[in-house]
Design an enzyme around this catalytic site. Structure first.
Site, PDB file in Angstrom:
ATOM      1  NE  ARG A  25      -4.167  -1.879   2.276  1.00 42.87           N
ATOM      2  CZ  ARG A  25      -4.657  -2.115   3.298  1.00 42.87           C
ATOM      3  NH1 ARG A  25      -4.414  -1.721   4.547  1.00 42.87           N
ATOM      4  NH2 ARG A  25      -5.422  -3.283   3.427  1.00 42.87           N
ATOM      5  NE  ARG A  29      -7.141   5.633   2.186  1.00 42.74           N
ATOM      6  CZ  ARG A  29      -8.007   5.243   3.186  1.00 42.74           C
ATOM      7  NH1 ARG A  29      -8.872   6.020   3.623  1.00 42.74           N
ATOM      8  NH2 ARG A  29      -7.916   3.819   3.312  1.00 42.74           N
ATOM      9  NE  ARG A  38     -10.509   8.097  -4.141  1.00 42.89           N
ATOM     10  CZ  ARG A  38     -10.820   7.298  -3.077  1.00 42.89           C
ATOM     11  NH1 ARG A  38      -9.603   6.811  -2.749  1.00 42.89           N
ATOM     12  NH2 ARG A  38     -11.787   7.056  -2.813  1.00 42.89           N
ATOM     13  CG  ASP A  75      -9.147  -3.328  -4.812  1.00 44.28           C
ATOM     14  OD1 ASP A  75      -9.966  -4.534  -4.584  1.00 44.28           O
ATOM     15  OD2 ASP A  75      -9.130  -2.963  -3.763  1.00 44.28           O
ATOM     16  CE1 TYR A 152     -13.701  -7.886   1.318  1.00 45.19           C
ATOM     17  CE2 TYR A 152     -11.752  -9.011   0.380  1.00 45.19           C
ATOM     18  CZ  TYR A 152     -12.353  -8.210   1.383  1.00 45.19           C
ATOM     19  OH  TYR A 152     -11.526  -7.469   1.995  1.00 45.19           O
TER      20      TYR A 152
END
Length: 341
Positions: A25, A29, A38, A75, A152
């Site tokens: 990651r 962010r 973003r 992703d 998921y």
């Protein structure tokens, strides 16, 4: 020709003059330049599905943090999306599947897509990134492990227990295997296409490995990861990161993956004895980066000492948390680069 091939050499198990370093990651962010980009977009999926922007974000941490590898910005849930089970990314909540898998008929509706058709935007992002990197560092491709994707697809969202998905394994094991086989076939084709598009290493993320009992992990996860490793290992080095599945290291050691990722609850010395000559990757607690620069440096050095004695790629034991101070990430990276065994 790579200007910095430390990560790739370590991923092959070769000797390196220092420990290479990157972060799961790392593109995201923690970086203000990511947040600025973003903010201009409708949401996460627009960023993932726009190859030029995904490539830009992939390269941001190479410029900002000076890490030794880039990982394509994408992703794991693009795979079920391409199979015909679309997801939404809900701000502050995470992924949501409006439709979930409940029956054999639902599984039969899923397709095994041609990667260029169903996932062409990721492949184009890889091609753009590879060209823009111009050999600065290696490029990592990735996909989710089949069980994590199944979790998921059945649960429909993130969960602390994934009780629906786990219950499905007990109630409908034959259907679970049918679904896992479709996910595995899709994932193998997808990762092979990533390699053709420029990925020099691939990583399989089994994010929810630790929720399964060991016997179920062997039956419903490890066997499918092994299939992926067998298909990809002749092409590029393969890394397996199974969070929480400490008991599965001997199974990974028997697979043709080249690197085993460790979470922060695993002991490198013990894993080294179980993993043989595999490269190990990890495993600083992401929360260690909340400390002072001096504390980050000390924690990083303590981690590096534990990996002595075999090939190692420095990383965190999970993805870097989004509220982490980028200056502390730089301390982590610089400490690794300065380290000599």
């Amino acid at each position: 020709m790579l200007k910095n091939d430390l990560f790739l050499r370590a991923a092959r198990g070769e000797a390196t003059e220092r420990t290479p370093v990157w972060l799961m990651r790392q593109a995201g962010r923690i970086l203000p330049e990511y947040r600025a980009l973003r903010a201009r977009l409708s949401g996460f999926k627009e960023l993932v599905e726009t190859p030029e922007l995904a490539a830009e974000v992939t390269i941001q941490p190479i410029d900002a943090l000076d890490v030794d590898a880039a990982i394509i910005f994408s992703d794991i849930l693009v795979v079920p999306d391409a199979m015909g089970l679309p997801y939404e990314m809900v701000e502050a909540r995470g992924p949501l599947f409006p439709t979930t898998i409940k029956s054999a008929a639902d599984i039969d509706k899923l397709r095994i897509p041609d990667p260029e058709e169903g996932l062409g935007y990721v492949l184009e992002a890889l091609r753009i990134t590879k060209k823009a990197l111009n050999g600065r560092v290696p490029l990592i491709g990735f996909a989710g492990a089949p069980f994590t994707i199944l979790a998921y697809m059945i649960e429909g969202h993130g969960s602390k227990t994934f009780s629906k998905a786990r219950g499905f394994l007990y109630r409908e094991p034959a259907l679970a295997h049918r679904l896992l086989a479709k996910i595995t076939a899709t994932t193998i084709a997808y990762l092979q296409a990533q390699v053709a598009a420029g990925a020099q290493v691939v990583q399989v993320f089994d994010s929810w490995a630790g929720i399964l009992p060991p016997a179920h992990y062997t039956e419903f996860s490890a066997r499918y990861i092994a299939e992926i490793c067998e298909a990809l290992a002749p092409l590029v080095p393969v890394t397996v990161f199974a969070k929480g599945a400490w008991w599965a290291v001997p199974e990974f050691a028997a697979m043709p993956c080249r690197t085993i990722g460790l979470d922060w609850n695993q002991t490198p010395g013990q894993v080294r004895t179980e993993a043989g000559d595999k490269t190990l990757q990890g495993n600083l607690d992401p929360c260690a980066l909340y400390g002072t620069p001096e504390q980050v440096r000390a924690a990083t050095e303590a981690m590096l000492r534990q990996f002595a004695g075999g090939p190692h790629i420095a990383n965190l034991g999970h993805g870097v948390y989004p509220d982490t101070n980028p200056d502390n990430v730089r301390v982590f990276v610089e400490t690794v680069k300065a380290w000599r065994n």
